[in-house]
Design a protein around this motif. Structure first.
Motif, PDB file in Angstrom:
ATOM      1  N   LEU B 135     -45.109  -5.276   9.327  1.00 52.17           N
ATOM      2  CA  LEU B 135     -45.078  -4.242   8.288  1.00 52.17           C
ATOM      3  C   LEU B 135     -46.508  -3.843   7.921  1.00 52.17           C
ATOM      4  O   LEU B 135     -47.446  -4.599   8.136  1.00 52.17           O
ATOM      5  N   SER B 136     -46.641  -2.659   7.329  1.00 52.31           N
ATOM      6  CA  SER B 136     -47.971  -2.231   6.889  1.00 52.31           C
ATOM      7  C   SER B 136     -48.382  -3.071   5.678  1.00 52.31           C
ATOM      8  O   SER B 136     -47.530  -3.720   5.052  1.00 52.31           O
ATOM      9  N   ILE B 137     -49.672  -3.011   5.331  1.00 54.48           N
ATOM     10  CA  ILE B 137     -50.144  -3.793   4.177  1.00 54.48           C
ATOM     11  C   ILE B 137     -49.430  -3.342   2.900  1.00 54.48           C
ATOM     12  O   ILE B 137     -48.956  -4.166   2.118  1.00 54.48           O
ATOM     13  N   ALA B 138     -49.332  -2.022   2.712  1.00 58.14           N
ATOM     14  CA  ALA B 138     -48.722  -1.522   1.481  1.00 58.14           C
ATOM     15  C   ALA B 138     -47.245  -1.909   1.403  1.00 58.14           C
ATOM     16  O   ALA B 138     -46.753  -2.301   0.345  1.00 58.14           O
ATOM     17  N   GLN B 139     -46.552  -1.816   2.529  1.00 55.49           N
ATOM     18  CA  GLN B 139     -45.129  -2.161   2.551  1.00 55.49           C
ATOM     19  C   GLN B 139     -44.938  -3.659   2.296  1.00 55.49           C
ATOM     20  O   GLN B 139     -44.040  -4.065   1.568  1.00 55.49           O
ATOM     21  N   SER B 140     -45.817  -4.469   2.883  1.00 55.43           N
ATOM     22  CA  SER B 140     -45.739  -5.924   2.684  1.00 55.43           C
ATOM     23  C   SER B 140     -45.986  -6.273   1.221  1.00 55.43           C
ATOM     24  O   SER B 140     -45.295  -7.117   0.645  1.00 55.43           O
ATOM     25  N   ALA B 141     -46.997  -5.602   0.634  1.00 52.19           N
ATOM     26  CA  ALA B 141     -47.319  -5.864  -0.773  1.00 52.19           C
ATOM     27  C   ALA B 141     -46.150  -5.455  -1.657  1.00 52.19           C
ATOM     28  O   ALA B 141     -45.775  -6.179  -2.584  1.00 52.19           O
ATOM     29  N   GLN B 142     -45.572  -4.313  -1.348  1.00 54.17           N
ATOM     30  CA  GLN B 142     -44.456  -3.825  -2.164  1.00 54.17           C
ATOM     31  C   GLN B 142     -43.246  -4.758  -2.072  1.00 54.17           C
ATOM     32  O   GLN B 142     -42.575  -5.008  -3.061  1.00 54.17           O
ATOM     33  N   LEU B 143     -42.999  -5.257  -0.880  1.00 54.89           N
ATOM     34  CA  LEU B 143     -41.821  -6.116  -0.663  1.00 54.89           C
ATOM     35  C   LEU B 143     -41.846  -7.365  -1.551  1.00 54.89           C
ATOM     36  O   LEU B 143     -40.831  -7.753  -2.118  1.00 54.89           O
TER      37      LEU B 143
END
Lengths: 229, 184
Positions: B135-143
């Motif tokens: 996953l992208s960094i932003a998507q990982s952070a959001q998850l």
């Protein structure tokens, strides 16, 4: 000639974290780059972290760069919103496992890509590998997903073609590429001496601030770089 | 892919039997599945499992009477979460998880030695796993609810980017960037 480019929040964070904002400013001015950032991304990299003491100074540096027009913050409008939604929908329906589509990117990244599309940007600066790989090498991303998830991953070719056809000429770069080219263009003097030691230190600092670059890449580049002292 | 009901039951079982390292292993599997399905509830459970593993592996936590008391509350809320998910009551499930997080945060504020708390660190650690899964960094952070800047810095300190070859190396990208800027 002015070159249009888009920068992602991660790259801004890396550059402010390495304290190379003056080098970055010279790089943008010298190369006549119209550098854009989405207002959502500006929000994410400036206003949110400014409340987090650990990152407040970084955020303040980015805020200054925006105020100085080194980077132009583009307010969200209906066209950006519609492109962003489209990119988000398609990108998150490219890779599938037996359980369904994998959500790989998030609104901020999709909005940066939307800006690149609307303004016909030639370059996009993204430090993290997923968004970059989606545009320039989706097969590599498929391999990463398969290896790490330990499950077969299927590509929806139609969606992949749609997303790739949206950006036929867009080239992807990272903060380390900006630093290395700044070195070659003798733009370090606003911050550092022009030695290989400084080059290597700056590249490693970007790596440790999260830029997706390997030690091998840095070592090979530094080995072949000319000392510009 | 295991169900959320199964996973919360596993967290409870391992926590009750003090199987600290198994809890850690479980958190990785749960977050991997959460990243495949963009499942925020599962991701939260994975972060909780990792945070409980961290607490249980620190002697000054384990030996403290405060943790002894709070541990009972954690078990109760994990049991409540299990009942809620069995009844398909997502709201009650998430509320029970929230209570577990409050217990973790409370004990950490009393006994922790670091400015960044155990639960926030657990969010970053599990988000870095999601990033490693593709996953992208932003998507990982959001998850996982991690701070993106903290996550980026954390990933930068790992060998993750040394293990995967880039499509183009630094020299090639610099050459390409130069060509674009010169209008070639």
């Amino acid at each position: 000639m002015i070159i249009k480019a888009v920068i992602d929040t991660g790259t801004m964070i890396t550059l402010s974290g390495t304290c190379l904002m003056n080098v970055f400013k010279s790089f943008v001015k010298t190369n006549k780059i119209e550098l854009m950032i989405s207002s959502t991304i500006a929000q994410e990299s400036v206003w949110n972290p400014i409340n987090n003491k650990k990152f407040a100074l970084n955020a303040a540096r980015i805020k200054y760069a925006i105020n100085q027009q080194v980077v132009k913050s583009i307010p969200k409008n209906s066209q950006i919103n519609s492109e962003m939604e489209k990119i988000l929908r398609i990108s998150n329906n490219v890779f599938f496992t037996q359980n369904g589509p994998i959500t790989i990117i998030q609104a901020g990244e999709a909005e940066a890509l939307a800006l690149a599309k609307i303004y016909s940007a030639k370059a996009m600066f993204v430090d993290e590998r997923t968004t970059r790989s989606l545009i320039e090498n989706p097969q590599r991303l498929k391999q990463v997903l398969e290896r790490r998830q330990d499950e077969p991953v299927r590509i929806n070719q139609e969606n992949l073609n749609t997303i790739r056809n949206m950006f036929p000429d867009l080239k992807m770069f990272r903060s380390v590429d900006i630093i290395a080219l700044s070195y070659e263009q003798d733009l370090f003097d606003h911050e550092l001496d022009h030695g290989k030691l400084e080059l290597e230190a700056a590249l490693y600092s970007a790596k440790f601030n999260g830029c997706a670059v390997s030690e091998n890449e840095i070592n090979e580049y530094v080995k072949n770089a000319k000392d510009r002292k | 892919m295991k169900s959320l009901e199964f996973d919360v039951g596993e967290v409870l079982k391992l926590f009750e039997s003090n199987k600290v390292f198994e809890l850690r292993g479980l958190s990785s599997r749960v977050v991997r599945e959460a990243s495949l399905n963009n499942d925020y509830a599962k991701a939260e459970l994975g972060v909780i499992a990792y945070a409980l593993h961290k607490i249980e592996s620190k002697q000054h936590f384990v030996k403290s009477p405060q943790w002894g008391r709070l541990k009972q509350s954690v078990k109760t809320d994990l049991r409540n979460a299990q009942i809620a998910i069995k009844q398909n009551n997502t709201k009650a499930f998430l509320e029970s998880l929230k209570k577990v997080i409050q217990h973790i945060t409370k004990i950490d504020s009393q006994l922790g030695n670091y400015a960044i708390g155990i639960y926030d660190k657990a969010k970053i650690k599990e988000a870095s796993l999601a990033y490693s899964y593709g996953l992208s960094i932003a998507q990982s952070a959001q998850l996982t609810g991690a701070d993106k800047k903290e996550l980026q810095e954390y990933i930068g300190a790992t060998t993750m980017h040394d293990e995967e070859l880039e499509t183009k190396n630094l020299s090639q990208r610099v050459k390409e960037l130069k060509e674009i800027l010169q209008g070639e």
